[in-house]
Design a protein around this motif. Structure first.
Motif, PDB file in Angstrom:
ATOM      1  N   ALA A  95      -7.424   5.254  -0.489  1.00 16.73           N
ATOM      2  CA  ALA A  95      -6.241   5.346   0.377  1.00 16.73           C
ATOM      3  C   ALA A  95      -6.626   5.438   1.852  1.00 16.73           C
ATOM      4  CB  ALA A  95      -5.396   6.566  -0.006  1.00 16.73           C
ATOM      5  N   ASP A 148      -3.426  -6.118  -6.099  1.00 19.34           N
ATOM      6  CA  ASP A 148      -4.418  -6.047  -5.031  1.00 19.34           C
ATOM      7  C   ASP A 148      -3.789  -6.814  -3.855  1.00 19.34           C
ATOM      8  OD1 ASP A 148      -6.529  -6.245  -3.337  1.00 19.34           O
ATOM      9  OD2 ASP A 148      -7.923  -7.105  -4.779  1.00 19.34           O
ATOM     10  N   LEU A 149      -3.273  -6.091  -2.903  1.00 14.75           N
ATOM     11  CA  LEU A 149      -2.464  -6.662  -1.809  1.00 14.75           C
ATOM     12  C   LEU A 149      -1.434  -7.657  -2.361  1.00 14.75           C
ATOM     13  CD1 LEU A 149      -5.166  -6.856   1.011  1.00 14.75           C
ATOM     14  CD2 LEU A 149      -3.456  -5.100   0.614  1.00 14.75           C
ATOM     15  N   ASN A 193       1.308   1.000   5.540  1.00 13.98           N
ATOM     16  CA  ASN A 193       0.379   1.992   6.088  1.00 13.98           C
ATOM     17  C   ASN A 193      -0.875   1.891   5.214  1.00 13.98           C
ATOM     18  OD1 ASN A 193      -0.883   4.230   7.226  1.00 13.98           O
ATOM     19  ND2 ASN A 193       0.264   5.713   6.000  1.00 13.98           N
ATOM     20  N   CYS A 197       0.861  -1.201   0.000  1.00 15.47           N
ATOM     21  CA  CYS A 197       0.000   0.000   0.000  1.00 15.47           C
ATOM     22  C   CYS A 197       0.890   1.242   0.000  1.00 15.47           C
ATOM     23  CB  CYS A 197      -0.947   0.015   1.190  1.00 15.47           C
ATOM     24  SG  CYS A 197      -2.054  -1.394   1.230  1.00 15.47           S
ATOM     25  N   ASP A 204       0.976  -1.342  -4.858  1.00 17.09           N
ATOM     26  CA  ASP A 204      -0.275  -0.591  -4.711  1.00 17.09           C
ATOM     27  C   ASP A 204      -1.268  -1.106  -5.745  1.00 17.09           C
ATOM     28  OD1 ASP A 204      -0.706   2.317  -3.079  1.00 17.09           O
ATOM     29  OD2 ASP A 204      -2.246   1.802  -4.544  1.00 17.09           O
TER      30      ASP A 204
END
Ligand SMILES: C[S@@+](CC[C@H](N)C(=O)[O-])C[C@H]1O[C@@H](n2cnc3c(N)ncnc32)[C@H](O)[C@@H]1O
Length: 316
Positions: free
Chosen positions: A237, A199-200, A214, A148, A171
């Motif tokens: 976000a 996606d992760l 974060n 992220c 990201d």
């Protein structure tokens, strides 16, 4: 909107007559900001004067504070320059855009980053704890995943601190990764820092010594109640489901598969989400960190929840 204000026209007239200085413009901007009750957007120590100064200097292609060059304050401002400055003040005051989006720059751990509306304005408090997290590390061939990543501020700052580590920045947002790539290029880190659109963990195929993140951790209710400045940042976000834990649950469930046995996960999840996580994962051996003020004192005030967890302690 500003154009309809009589002060706007008076200001432009004064510039035409050569009577307006940079200092006058900054004071005008600061006064308007104060009157319009702008939200500080996390940077409480920054005065309206400083914000107006950044915007006024940006409008004339300058960046540095006037402290080292007080004569600059007496510089006369032309009509065109004044229009640019007033345009920026208007975007900050009326449209509530964070100053970093208007100047396209932000500082994190003393490093300069390019930013735009595709990324969160860098402000993670994890940097106040980098030394605690990282003091036992053997840096040779150390692999870090900044999950992220947004602007890349965390992973890039770590890479700048430690010339031997390899960092991957993940990201889900293409726009955010474009910003992160600009920052990798600007800091000359292409050989050690790479972007992965994912996606992760979906497109992640390595094992890491450290996963640092974060992630978004704001509940829908908190998001809806937040000041306008936060709504100018990407919703993706910030907001993470009803209780703010949607993304955190996924990270906790999957991180172990991407960590070396001696590795660890470090995450900032905010104070409210931290209370929920503590209740839900009672058996996980989190080590919680308090926010450390620049003075070195620890404080619960304004504290965000930051935890560290060894790979071995993470859920299967
Ligand atoms: C709170 S911001 C943090 C950005 C940056 N690390 C910082 O500290 O300034 C969270 C970031 O997570 C990204 N994100 C949200 N959902 C994601 C997902 N499912 N997979 C990967 N990244 C995601 C957002 O695009 C955003 O850039």
């Amino acid at each position: 909107m500003f154009r309809e204000n009589p002060i706007y026209n008076m200001c432009i007239d004064s510039c035409r007559n050569g009577n307006m200085t940079l200092s006058n413009m900054i004071e005008l901007g600061a006064k308007w900001m104060k009157k319009s009750k702008l939200h500080h957007h996390f940077f409480k120590d920054r005065s309206f004067f400083t914000i107006a100064q950044s915007l006024a200097l940006h409008a004339i292609g300058l960046e540095h504070a006037t402290d080292d060059n007080p004569e600059l304050l007496t510089r006369k401002i032309s009509e065109n320059e004044a229009k640019k400055m007033l345009g920026l003040f208007e975007k900050r005051i009326v449209h509530r855009l964070p100053v970093e989006y208007l100047t396209n720059q932000a500082y994190y751990l003393g490093n300069k980053f390019y930013v735009n509306e595709n990324v969160l304005v860098p402000r993670s408090i994890m940097n106040t704890r980098f030394e605690d997290f990282l003091n036992e590390i053997e840096w040779e061939n150390y692999r870090v995943l900044d999950l992220c990543t947004g602007s890349g501020c965390i992973g890039i700052s770590l890479a700048l601190l430690h010339p031997k580590i390899q960092v991957d920045l993940v990201d889900i947002s293409t726009g955010a990764l474009e910003v992160a790539q600009i920052n990798i290029n600007r800091h000359g880190l292409n050989d050690r820092v790479k972007c992965i659109e994912s996606d992760l963990f979906a497109n992640v195929h390595n094992q890491y010594d450290l996963i640092i993140t974060n992630p978004p951790y704001v509940s829908t209710r908190e998001y809806n109640m937040s000041p306008e400045e936060f709504k100018r940042e990407p919703k993706i976000a910030l907001e993470s489901g009803k209780d703010g834990l949607d993304i955190i649950h996924q990270i906790l469930a999957q991180a172990k598969n991407y960590l070396n046995p001696q590795g660890k996960l470090i995450a900032e999840i905010g104070f409210t989400a931290a209370q929920r996580v503590k209740k839900k994962y009672r058996k996980v051996p989190f080590k919680w960190y308090k926010y450390r003020r620049p003075s070195g004192h620890e404080s619960f005030f304004g504290m965000h929840g930051v935890f560290e967890c060894p790979a071995k302690g993470l859920p299967e």
